[in-house]
Scaffold this motif. Structure first.
Motif, PDB file in Angstrom:
ATOM      1  N   UNK A  36       0.810  -1.207   0.000  1.00 36.82           N
ATOM      2  CA  UNK A  36       0.000   0.000   0.000  1.00 36.82           C
ATOM      3  C   UNK A  36       0.851   1.269   0.000  1.00 36.82           C
ATOM      4  N   UNK A  37       1.987   1.260   0.696  1.00 37.80           N
ATOM      5  CA  UNK A  37       2.801   2.475   0.723  1.00 37.80           C
ATOM      6  C   UNK A  37       3.358   2.807  -0.668  1.00 37.80           C
ATOM      7  N   UNK A  38       3.638   1.771  -1.466  1.00 44.66           N
ATOM      8  CA  UNK A  38       4.089   1.998  -2.840  1.00 44.66           C
ATOM      9  C   UNK A  38       2.927   2.488  -3.709  1.00 44.66           C
ATOM     10  N   UNK A  39       1.770   1.859  -3.559  1.00 47.15           N
ATOM     11  CA  UNK A  39       0.595   2.252  -4.336  1.00 47.15           C
ATOM     12  C   UNK A  39       0.220   3.709  -4.070  1.00 47.15           C
ATOM     13  N   UNK A  40       0.385   4.139  -2.840  1.00 41.10           N
ATOM     14  CA  UNK A  40       0.080   5.526  -2.491  1.00 41.10           C
ATOM     15  C   UNK A  40       1.016   6.483  -3.227  1.00 41.10           C
ATOM     16  N   UNK A  41       2.280   6.105  -3.337  1.00 39.66           N
ATOM     17  CA  UNK A  41       3.243   6.936  -4.063  1.00 39.66           C
ATOM     18  C   UNK A  41       2.908   6.980  -5.555  1.00 39.66           C
ATOM     19  N   UNK A  42       2.427   5.863  -6.094  1.00 41.23           N
ATOM     20  CA  UNK A  42       2.055   5.815  -7.514  1.00 41.23           C
ATOM     21  C   UNK A  42       0.845   6.725  -7.773  1.00 41.23           C
ATOM     22  N   UNK A  43      -0.138   6.650  -6.891  1.00 35.17           N
ATOM     23  CA  UNK A  43      -1.306   7.523  -7.048  1.00 35.17           C
ATOM     24  C   UNK A  43      -0.895   8.991  -6.965  1.00 35.17           C
ATOM     25  N   UNK A  44      -0.006   9.295  -6.040  1.00 36.74           N
ATOM     26  CA  UNK A  44       0.494  10.658  -5.881  1.00 36.74           C
ATOM     27  C   UNK A  44       1.243  11.103  -7.137  1.00 36.74           C
ATOM     28  N   UNK A 184      10.484  17.303 -20.250  1.00 38.59           N
ATOM     29  CA  UNK A 184      10.507  16.133 -19.365  1.00 38.59           C
ATOM     30  C   UNK A 184       9.633  16.392 -18.151  1.00 38.59           C
ATOM     31  N   UNK A 185       8.576  15.625 -18.011  1.00 41.88           N
ATOM     32  CA  UNK A 185       7.654  15.780 -16.876  1.00 41.88           C
ATOM     33  C   UNK A 185       8.178  14.925 -15.722  1.00 41.88           C
ATOM     34  N   UNK A 186       8.632  15.593 -14.667  1.00 38.59           N
ATOM     35  CA  UNK A 186       9.268  14.867 -13.558  1.00 38.59           C
ATOM     36  C   UNK A 186       8.819  15.439 -12.219  1.00 38.59           C
ATOM     37  N   UNK A 187       7.634  15.068 -11.752  1.00 36.42           N
ATOM     38  CA  UNK A 187       7.143  15.572 -10.468  1.00 36.42           C
ATOM     39  C   UNK A 187       7.930  14.983  -9.292  1.00 36.42           C
ATOM     40  N   UNK A 188       7.877  15.614  -8.129  1.00 37.16           N
ATOM     41  CA  UNK A 188       8.624  15.149  -6.953  1.00 37.16           C
ATOM     42  C   UNK A 188       8.360  13.684  -6.592  1.00 37.16           C
ATOM     43  N   UNK A 189       7.155  13.213  -6.816  1.00 35.73           N
ATOM     44  CA  UNK A 189       6.810  11.838  -6.447  1.00 35.73           C
ATOM     45  C   UNK A 189       7.625  10.811  -7.218  1.00 35.73           C
ATOM     46  N   UNK A 190       8.171  11.184  -8.384  1.00 36.09           N
ATOM     47  CA  UNK A 190       8.991  10.245  -9.153  1.00 36.09           C
ATOM     48  C   UNK A 190      10.256   9.884  -8.385  1.00 36.09           C
ATOM     49  N   UNK A 191      10.869  10.875  -7.745  1.00 39.48           N
ATOM     50  CA  UNK A 191      12.055  10.608  -6.919  1.00 39.48           C
ATOM     51  C   UNK A 191      11.694   9.719  -5.734  1.00 39.48           C
ATOM     52  N   UNK A 192      10.526   9.940  -5.159  1.00 43.35           N
ATOM     53  CA  UNK A 192      10.088   9.111  -4.032  1.00 43.35           C
ATOM     54  C   UNK A 192       9.916   7.653  -4.460  1.00 43.35           C
ATOM     55  N   UNK A 193       9.347   7.454  -5.639  1.00 37.86           N
ATOM     56  CA  UNK A 193       9.141   6.095  -6.146  1.00 37.86           C
ATOM     57  C   UNK A 193      10.473   5.417  -6.436  1.00 37.86           C
ATOM     58  N   UNK A 194      11.377   6.126  -7.100  1.00 36.09           N
ATOM     59  CA  UNK A 194      12.683   5.541  -7.418  1.00 36.09           C
ATOM     60  C   UNK A 194      13.464   5.204  -6.149  1.00 36.09           C
ATOM     61  N   UNK A 195      13.354   6.063  -5.141  1.00 35.00           N
ATOM     62  CA  UNK A 195      14.022   5.803  -3.868  1.00 35.00           C
ATOM     63  C   UNK A 195      13.408   4.585  -3.192  1.00 35.00           C
ATOM     64  N   UNK A 196      12.076   4.469  -3.243  1.00 35.27           N
ATOM     65  CA  UNK A 196      11.392   3.310  -2.642  1.00 35.27           C
ATOM     66  C   UNK A 196      11.830   2.023  -3.336  1.00 35.27           C
TER      67      UNK A 196
END
Length: 219
Positions: A36-44, A184-196
């Motif tokens: 769920x914590x990953x899914x939340x980041x994807x939705x974000x 290049x569309x790169x919102x902050x959540x992309x860094x969070x996902x890559x870090x996760x």
């Protein structure tokens, strides 16, 4: 009065809108078993992508073409194909098509299936080195052919002063056509996902190493 020397005219909004433009959106995928914590980041992430795209469109103009990796069909069939690939990109693509954009096939079906088949061959655990080398070389060549095909389709379908969206994985090797300005569309959540994902992979590696040591010690 003499014209002021050194005066620089500020470009008009219309001048910014001239030329072909492509909004590149990195694809983020999820699996049914994703926590769920990953899914939340994807939705974000997809929420932030929509916000950034809306801001770009406000400044540069509306999207005219939609492209998506692994999709070799145009129109409604292409939109339906996205639905089976990625929920986040599907919602954005459908929204733009409903507003008048056209779904374009960015993949050549024959080239794509050749690339995917060679990729599957590499996952079969080939034992003969000569066979492996042959398959690997064919995979590389098919990948180059696919990249060139995607570039050509972008160049052929994105018309003067039009704006397109391309949904594709990061790390692609597609050479973008000259004359197309890429955003290049790169919102902050992309860094969070890559870090996760990095942390998750590190945990899996450590767990595997611990299991291996436990087995060795129990012998």
């Amino acid at each position: 009065m003499a014209e002021e020397l050194g005066k620089i005219e500020k470009p008009s909004t219309e001048e910014f809108k001239k030329g072909r433009k492509l909004f590149f959106v990195p694809l983020v995928y999820k699996a049914k078993e994703s926590p769920e914590d990953y899914l939340e980041k994807v939705r974000k992430y997809w929420k932030q992508v929509e916000e950034q795209l809306a801001d770009l469109e406000l400044k540069l103009g509306s999207v005219s073409r939609v492209y998506h990796e692994l999709v070799s069909s145009s129109g409604d069939e292409g939109v339906r194909a996205i639905e089976g690939l990625n929920e986040g990109s599907y919602q954005i693509a459908r929204s733009r098509v409903e507003k008048g954009a056209r779904m374009e096939a960015v993949e050549d079906g024959e080239v794509l299936t050749e690339f995917m088949d060679w990729s599957r061959c590499l996952t079969m655990g080939l034992q003969n080195q000569k066979v492996f080398d042959t398959v690997y070389q064919s995979y590389i060549e098919a990948g180059k052919k696919r990249n060139e095909s995607i570039s050509k389709r972008l160049d052929e379908t994105l018309k003067p002063d039009e704006i397109g969206i391309l949904f594709m994985r990061e790390g692609h090797q597609v050479p973008f056509p000259s004359g197309i300005e890429v955003f290049y569309v790169s919102p902050p959540a992309l860094d969070e996902i890559n870090r996760w994902l990095r942390d998750h992979e590190l945990r899996k590696t450590k767990e595997s190493e611990a299991e291996r040591k436990d087995k060795e010690e129990s012998k």
